[in-house]
Design a protein around this motif. Structure first.
Motif, short mmCIF file in Angstrom:
data_model
loop_
_atom_site.label_atom_id
_atom_site.label_comp_id
_atom_site.label_asym_id
_atom_site.label_seq_id
_atom_site.Cartn_x
_atom_site.Cartn_y
_atom_site.Cartn_z
N GLY A 93 0.78 -1.23 0.00
CA GLY A 93 0.00 0.00 0.00
C GLY A 93 0.81 1.27 0.00
O GLY A 93 0.23 2.36 0.08
N THR A 94 2.14 1.17 -0.09
CA THR A 94 2.97 2.38 -0.08
C THR A 94 2.59 3.34 -1.20
O THR A 94 2.52 4.56 -1.01
N LEU A 95 2.34 2.81 -2.38
CA LEU A 95 2.06 3.68 -3.53
C LEU A 95 0.74 4.42 -3.38
O LEU A 95 0.55 5.48 -3.97
N GLU A 96 -0.17 3.85 -2.58
CA GLU A 96 -1.47 4.49 -2.37
C GLU A 96 -1.54 5.26 -1.06
O GLU A 96 -2.56 5.84 -0.72
N ALA A 97 -0.45 5.24 -0.28
CA ALA A 97 -0.48 5.81 1.07
C ALA A 97 -0.82 7.28 1.07
O ALA A 97 -0.39 8.05 0.20
N GLU A 98 -1.59 7.68 2.06
CA GLU A 98 -1.94 9.09 2.22
C GLU A 98 -0.67 9.90 2.44
O GLU A 98 0.22 9.52 3.19
N GLY A 99 -0.59 11.01 1.74
CA GLY A 99 0.61 11.84 1.81
C GLY A 99 1.51 11.64 0.62
O GLY A 99 2.20 12.56 0.18
N LEU A 100 1.49 10.42 0.06
CA LEU A 100 2.21 10.18 -1.19
C LEU A 100 1.22 10.20 -2.37
O LEU A 100 1.38 10.99 -3.30
N PRO A 115 -3.38 6.88 -6.58
CA PRO A 115 -4.57 7.07 -5.74
C PRO A 115 -5.67 6.05 -6.00
O PRO A 115 -6.42 5.70 -5.09
N GLU A 116 -5.78 5.54 -7.23
CA GLU A 116 -6.81 4.57 -7.56
C GLU A 116 -6.19 3.42 -8.36
O GLU A 116 -6.10 3.49 -9.59
N PRO A 117 -5.76 2.36 -7.69
CA PRO A 117 -5.15 1.23 -8.40
C PRO A 117 -6.04 0.66 -9.51
O PRO A 117 -5.54 0.19 -10.54
N GLU A 118 -7.35 0.72 -9.30
CA GLU A 118 -8.27 0.17 -10.30
C GLU A 118 -8.29 1.01 -11.56
O GLU A 118 -8.80 0.56 -12.60
N ALA A 119 -7.77 2.24 -11.51
CA ALA A 119 -7.82 3.12 -12.68
C ALA A 119 -6.68 2.87 -13.66
O ALA A 119 -6.74 3.34 -14.80
N LEU A 120 -5.65 2.15 -13.24
CA LEU A 120 -4.54 1.88 -14.15
C LEU A 120 -4.98 0.88 -15.22
O LEU A 120 -5.48 -0.20 -14.91
N GLY A 121 -4.75 1.28 -16.48
CA GLY A 121 -5.16 0.42 -17.57
C GLY A 121 -4.03 -0.34 -18.23
O GLY A 121 -4.26 -1.33 -18.93
N SER A 122 -2.77 0.12 -18.00
CA SER A 122 -1.65 -0.52 -18.68
C SER A 122 -0.39 -0.38 -17.85
O SER A 122 -0.12 0.67 -17.27
N VAL A 123 0.39 -1.46 -17.80
CA VAL A 123 1.64 -1.49 -17.05
C VAL A 123 2.70 -2.18 -17.92
O VAL A 123 2.42 -3.19 -18.58
N LEU A 124 3.89 -1.63 -17.90
CA LEU A 124 5.05 -2.25 -18.55
C LEU A 124 6.05 -2.63 -17.47
O LEU A 124 6.42 -1.79 -16.64
N GLU A 125 6.49 -3.89 -17.48
CA GLU A 125 7.59 -4.28 -16.59
C GLU A 125 8.81 -4.61 -17.44
O GLU A 125 8.75 -5.49 -18.32
N LEU A 126 9.92 -3.95 -17.16
CA LEU A 126 11.17 -4.19 -17.86
C LEU A 126 12.06 -5.12 -17.03
O LEU A 126 12.06 -5.07 -15.81
N CYS A 127 12.82 -5.97 -17.71
CA CYS A 127 13.72 -6.92 -17.05
C CYS A 127 12.93 -7.85 -16.13
O CYS A 127 13.24 -8.01 -14.95
N THR A 128 11.92 -8.49 -16.68
CA THR A 128 10.96 -9.23 -15.87
C THR A 128 11.52 -10.48 -15.22
O THR A 128 11.03 -10.93 -14.19
N GLY A 129 12.54 -11.13 -15.81
CA GLY A 129 13.09 -12.34 -15.20
C GLY A 129 12.05 -13.43 -15.07
O GLY A 129 11.46 -13.89 -16.05
N SER A 130 11.77 -13.85 -13.85
CA SER A 130 10.81 -14.92 -13.58
C SER A 130 9.37 -14.49 -13.76
O SER A 130 8.46 -15.32 -13.64
#
Length: 300
Positions: free
Chosen positions: A118-125, A129-144
């Protein structure tokens, strides 16, 4: 009598393995930080018991075949110096288990904690603010593939692209994605950083790239040397890949998007080289080894 006859309980095997690991001067850091925790993980995983707490099982008597299997693993840990995760074919991040072998680095990224606690959603940071609103994510160097899978759970509406240069690593990632039934949401790509996703933009880019210096890699103990060298080494100062990610991320982020990147001990060097407003995030075991930066700030 042999060790097989003398050591009848998990407590016996735990004491024996800790003594052996200390006597042989093993190195740790692949999900555990000391001989006791490493031995506990090895035994619990070998016996298919929950790996979070060995105490309820300490006085359990083992069958002859269980003792033999445990002693074989203890011997292999001492003689091969491979990380315990490779010997049992499994590693954990925040309680989630993933397949691993010598084709991938043993997952231990600080990003797993940041994504799940929950750090990314923590109050003050309010970074997400709304994890459900993210529509796309890229992960680089994914490994496993572990972080892509964690991100898919954390951002339930997001489609995720996961990239790695190693075709071998992607074979392991494909198994993990299937284990979590994420094939419809996670697409794996083989290639160099942004190259396989040219022209695409994302709400969030996650990266845990190689960030170890050439000198440090040359001095690795056997446990770290057992991992793919390409998963560690990143030039003379360990920041070659981080620079390329910073320089390319802006073109692959949506307005309002951001980059979350692990850099190890490179904070001071990055701040000296880039006039950017990094937000540095701490975890239980790290301080200032992960940064967050918004797309608009990368335009500087």
């Amino acid at each position: 009598m042999s060790a097989l006859d003398d050591l009848t309980t998990i407590r016996d095997l735990l004491r024996f393995s800790v003594s052996q690991f200390n006597r042989k001067g093993l190195s740790f850091g692949h999900g555990t930080t000391n001989a006791l925790d490493d031995a506990a993980f090895l035994l619990l995983e070998a016996l298919k018991l929950p790996v979070d707490d060995i105490n309820p099982w300490l006085d359990a008597r083992l069958t002859h075949s269980e003792r033999r299997h445990a002693l074989e693993l203890i011997e292999a840990r001492v003689t091969t110096r491979k990380p315990s995760a490779y010997l049992v074919g499994r590693a954990y991040i925040q309680g989630l288990g993933f397949r691993v072998d010598e084709r991938v680095i043993v997952p231990r990224s600080y990003l797993g904690e940041l994504l799940m606690n929950g750090t990314l959603e923590a109050e003050g940071l309010g970074l997400v603010p709304e994890p459900e609103a993210l529509g796309s994510v890229l992960e680089l160097c994914t490994g496993s593939g572990c972080l892509a899978i964690i991100a898919a759970g954390r951002f339930p509406q997001a489609k995720i692209d996961a990239v790695d240069l190693s075709a071998d690593a992607l074979e392991v990632a494909r198994l993990n994605v299937a284990d979590y039934a994420m094939q419809e949401r996670i697409k794996l790509h083989q290639g160099d950083l942004f190259a396989p996703v040219a022209g695409r933009r994302y709400d969030l880019i996650i990266a845990n790239p190689p960030y170890v210096t050439e000198g440090e890699v040359a001095a690795f103990p056997p446990e770290y040397a057992a991992e793919p060298v390409m998963a560690h080494v990143a030039g003379p100062d360990g920041l070659d890949l981080v620079r390329r990610i910073l320089d390319g991320a802006r073109a692959h982020l949506t307005p309002g998007g951001a980059l979350l990147c692990e850099v190890g001990t490179g904070r001071e060097a990055l701040e000296a080289e880039y006039d950017l407003p990094f937000t540095w995030l701490d975890t239980e075991e790290s301080q200032g080894e992960v940064f967050w930066i918004a797309a608009e700030d990368l335009a500087r």
